[in-house]
Design a protein around this motif. Structure first.
Motif, PDB file in Angstrom:
ATOM      1  N   LEU A 122       0.779  -1.246   0.069  1.00  0.00           N
ATOM      2  CA  LEU A 122       0.002   0.092   0.111  1.00  0.00           C
ATOM      3  C   LEU A 122       0.793   1.250  -0.079  1.00  0.00           C
ATOM      4  N   ALA A 123       1.850   1.189   0.612  1.00  0.00           N
ATOM      5  CA  ALA A 123       2.843   2.372   0.935  1.00  0.00           C
ATOM      6  C   ALA A 123       3.486   2.645  -0.481  1.00  0.00           C
ATOM      7  N   ASP A 124       3.962   1.594  -1.044  1.00  0.00           N
ATOM      8  CA  ASP A 124       4.463   1.646  -2.367  1.00  0.00           C
ATOM      9  C   ASP A 124       3.634   2.160  -3.479  1.00  0.00           C
ATOM     10  N   PHE A 125       2.405   1.769  -3.374  1.00  0.00           N
ATOM     11  CA  PHE A 125       1.442   2.542  -4.334  1.00  0.00           C
ATOM     12  C   PHE A 125       0.858   3.893  -3.970  1.00  0.00           C
ATOM     13  N   MET A 126       1.035   4.077  -2.718  1.00  0.00           N
ATOM     14  CA  MET A 126       0.872   5.638  -2.109  1.00  0.00           C
ATOM     15  C   MET A 126       1.947   6.602  -2.775  1.00  0.00           C
ATOM     16  N   GLU A 127       3.057   5.893  -2.685  1.00  0.00           N
ATOM     17  CA  GLU A 127       4.227   6.770  -3.001  1.00  0.00           C
ATOM     18  C   GLU A 127       4.608   6.904  -4.515  1.00  0.00           C
ATOM     19  N   HIS A 128       4.420   5.844  -5.327  1.00  0.00           N
ATOM     20  CA  HIS A 128       4.933   5.863  -6.571  1.00  0.00           C
ATOM     21  C   HIS A 128       3.873   5.319  -7.617  1.00  0.00           C
ATOM     22  N   GLY A 129       2.694   5.250  -7.111  1.00  0.00           N
ATOM     23  CA  GLY A 129       1.426   4.980  -8.329  1.00  0.00           C
ATOM     24  C   GLY A 129       1.510   6.240  -9.257  1.00  0.00           C
ATOM     25  N   LEU A 130       1.543   7.361  -8.917  1.00  0.00           N
ATOM     26  CA  LEU A 130       1.343   8.584  -9.981  1.00  0.00           C
ATOM     27  C   LEU A 130       2.571   8.652 -10.529  1.00  0.00           C
ATOM     28  N   ASP A 131       3.586   7.875 -10.518  1.00  0.00           N
ATOM     29  CA  ASP A 131       4.661   7.866 -11.413  1.00  0.00           C
ATOM     30  C   ASP A 131       4.786   6.836 -12.633  1.00  0.00           C
ATOM     31  N   VAL A 132       4.117   5.791 -11.999  1.00  0.00           N
ATOM     32  CA  VAL A 132       4.394   4.445 -12.912  1.00  0.00           C
ATOM     33  C   VAL A 132       2.936   4.066 -13.539  1.00  0.00           C
ATOM     34  N   LEU A 133       1.952   4.473 -12.964  1.00  0.00           N
ATOM     35  CA  LEU A 133       0.624   3.863 -13.661  1.00  0.00           C
ATOM     36  C   LEU A 133      -0.037   5.028 -14.616  1.00  0.00           C
ATOM     37  N   ASP A 134      -0.677   4.247 -15.675  1.00  0.00           N
ATOM     38  CA  ASP A 134      -1.559   5.197 -16.433  1.00  0.00           C
ATOM     39  C   ASP A 134      -2.602   5.840 -15.977  1.00  0.00           C
ATOM     40  N   ALA A 135      -3.492   6.689 -16.855  1.00  0.00           N
ATOM     41  CA  ALA A 135      -4.626   7.339 -16.210  1.00  0.00           C
ATOM     42  C   ALA A 135      -5.805   6.187 -15.843  1.00  0.00           C
ATOM     43  N   ASP A 136      -5.870   5.052 -16.703  1.00  0.00           N
ATOM     44  CA  ASP A 136      -6.797   4.108 -16.430  1.00  0.00           C
ATOM     45  C   ASP A 136      -6.776   3.559 -15.066  1.00  0.00           C
ATOM     46  N   TRP A 137      -5.698   3.068 -14.828  1.00  0.00           N
ATOM     47  CA  TRP A 137      -5.334   2.357 -13.256  1.00  0.00           C
ATOM     48  C   TRP A 137      -5.416   3.498 -12.143  1.00  0.00           C
ATOM     49  N   LEU A 138      -5.075   4.555 -12.370  1.00  0.00           N
ATOM     50  CA  LEU A 138      -5.153   5.462 -11.406  1.00  0.00           C
ATOM     51  C   LEU A 138      -6.664   5.855 -10.992  1.00  0.00           C
ATOM     52  N   GLN A 139      -7.547   5.789 -12.090  1.00  0.00           N
ATOM     53  CA  GLN A 139      -8.799   6.172 -12.130  1.00  0.00           C
ATOM     54  C   GLN A 139      -9.623   5.144 -11.321  1.00  0.00           C
ATOM     55  N   VAL A 140      -9.115   3.843 -11.434  1.00  0.00           N
ATOM     56  CA  VAL A 140      -9.997   2.913 -10.970  1.00  0.00           C
ATOM     57  C   VAL A 140      -9.374   2.401  -9.361  1.00  0.00           C
ATOM     58  N   ALA A 141      -8.266   2.595  -9.216  1.00  0.00           N
ATOM     59  CA  ALA A 141      -7.684   2.201  -8.181  1.00  0.00           C
ATOM     60  C   ALA A 141      -8.471   2.925  -6.809  1.00  0.00           C
ATOM     61  N   THR A 142      -8.555   2.227  -5.765  1.00  0.00           N
ATOM     62  CA  THR A 142      -9.158   2.871  -4.626  1.00  0.00           C
ATOM     63  C   THR A 142      -8.479   2.706  -3.143  1.00  0.00           C
ATOM     64  N   VAL A 143      -8.440   3.673  -2.629  1.00  0.00           N
ATOM     65  CA  VAL A 143      -7.826   3.596  -1.234  1.00  0.00           C
ATOM     66  C   VAL A 143      -9.167   4.230  -0.164  1.00  0.00           C
ATOM     67  N   SER A 144      -9.749   3.512   0.459  1.00  0.00           N
ATOM     68  CA  SER A 144     -11.118   3.753   1.019  1.00  0.00           C
ATOM     69  C   SER A 144     -11.097   3.350   2.261  1.00  0.00           C
ATOM     70  N   THR A 145     -11.815   4.522   3.162  1.00  0.00           N
ATOM     71  CA  THR A 145     -11.942   4.245   4.628  1.00  0.00           C
ATOM     72  C   THR A 145     -13.275   4.809   4.860  1.00  0.00           C
ATOM     73  N   MET A 146     -14.139   3.808   5.558  1.00  0.00           N
ATOM     74  CA  MET A 146     -15.557   4.005   6.166  1.00  0.00           C
ATOM     75  C   MET A 146     -15.297   4.048   7.711  1.00  0.00           C
ATOM     76  N   ASN A 147     -16.165   4.903   8.022  1.00  0.00           N
ATOM     77  CA  ASN A 147     -16.466   4.970   9.731  1.00  0.00           C
ATOM     78  C   ASN A 147     -17.849   5.083  10.009  1.00  0.00           C
ATOM     79  N   ALA A 148     -18.431   4.352  11.179  1.00  0.00           N
ATOM     80  CA  ALA A 148     -19.636   4.078  11.677  1.00  0.00           C
ATOM     81  C   ALA A 148     -19.779   3.658  12.928  1.00  0.00           C
ATOM     82  N   ARG A 149     -20.764   4.006  13.750  1.00  0.00           N
ATOM     83  CA  ARG A 149     -20.941   3.471  15.141  1.00  0.00           C
ATOM     84  C   ARG A 149     -21.718   2.065  15.060  1.00  0.00           C
ATOM     85  N   MET A 150     -21.255   1.045  15.393  1.00  0.00           N
ATOM     86  CA  MET A 150     -21.849  -0.268  15.288  1.00  0.00           C
ATOM     87  C   MET A 150     -22.102  -0.984  16.442  1.00  0.00           C
TER      88      MET A 150
END
Length: 217
Positions: A122-150
């Motif tokens: 994950l850290a590798d993707f966050m640090e270098h993804g913009l440098d090595v991936l094309d626009a299609d991959w960057l558009q569909v990649a997801t780093v998602s956090t959801m919060n809720a009381r359960m």
């Protein structure tokens, strides 16, 4: 008491002996590489992990004794065997295992190593993804956090539904012909392409041999 339903996908619940056999950093890393890239030889794993083939061969044999890996039927030779991880998730904690200090520590070791490898990619993707991936991959990649009381019951219901849906979608994708631009993808949920290893690392492996469900805590 929270009702925890059985998952709707293969799940291996380890016992004391198999957990202790898994509790070695290199063995966890071998499972991770087989999950990411499919079937590999001891030499292939040695290249991926920067280890000697003697070390990976030894640890593959130890993992095989407890059915964490298996030899690929009809592939390879007596001198170059191919190994795969059986489909399904691995559950490495349970109330039974929590009763012993030794198994508690083994569970912690395995969990730490799985988490370390997840954080690294994950850290590798966050640090270098913009440098090595094309626009299609960057558009569909997801780093998602959801919060809720359960409540615990609500969390159990949410986790069960997410795991069931994820397994269903993965099985649908694995049944499709592999696209020319396919590359290893890891899903937490974050979902992003793995950097740092050639996308073809697992291309030759059958989809059935890949166990991308990974580790279930």
């Amino acid at each position: 008491m929270v009702t925890v339903r059985e998952p709707e996908f293969p799940l291996r619940k380890v016992d004391t002996a198999s957990l202790k056999a898994l509790a070695h950093p290199l063995r966890v890393q071998i499972l991770e590489m087989l999950s990411r890239y499919g079937a590999q030889t001891a030499c292939g794993l040695a290249d991926l992990l920067n280890e000697s083939s003697g070390a990976t061969s030894y640890h593959l044999r130890q993992l095989a004794k407890f059915d964490f890996v298996r030899e690929v039927e009809g592939k390879g030779t007596a001198r170059e065997r191919w190994w795969e991880r059986p489909p399904g998730a691995i559950q490495i904690t349970s109330p039974e295992l929590a009763t012993s200090p030794a198994t508690q520590e083994a569970s912690r070791l395995v969990s730490r190593e799985f988490e370390r490898t997840r954080q690294t990619v994950l850290a590798d993707f966050m640090e270098h993804g913009l440098d090595v991936l094309d626009a299609d991959w960057l558009q569909v990649a997801t780093v998602s956090t959801m919060n809720a009381r359960m409540s615990a019951e609500q969390l159990a219901r949410f986790a069960h539904a997410m795991e069931a849906l994820g397994h269903k979608l993965l099985e649908e994708i694995r049944s499709e012909p592999e696209a020319e631009d396919a590359r290893p993808v890891q899903i937490h949920f974050n979902a992003f392409p793995i950097l740092g290893v050639p996308a073809s690392a697992g291309k030759a492996a059958s989809k059935e041999s890949q166990s991308s469900e990974g580790k279930k805590p």
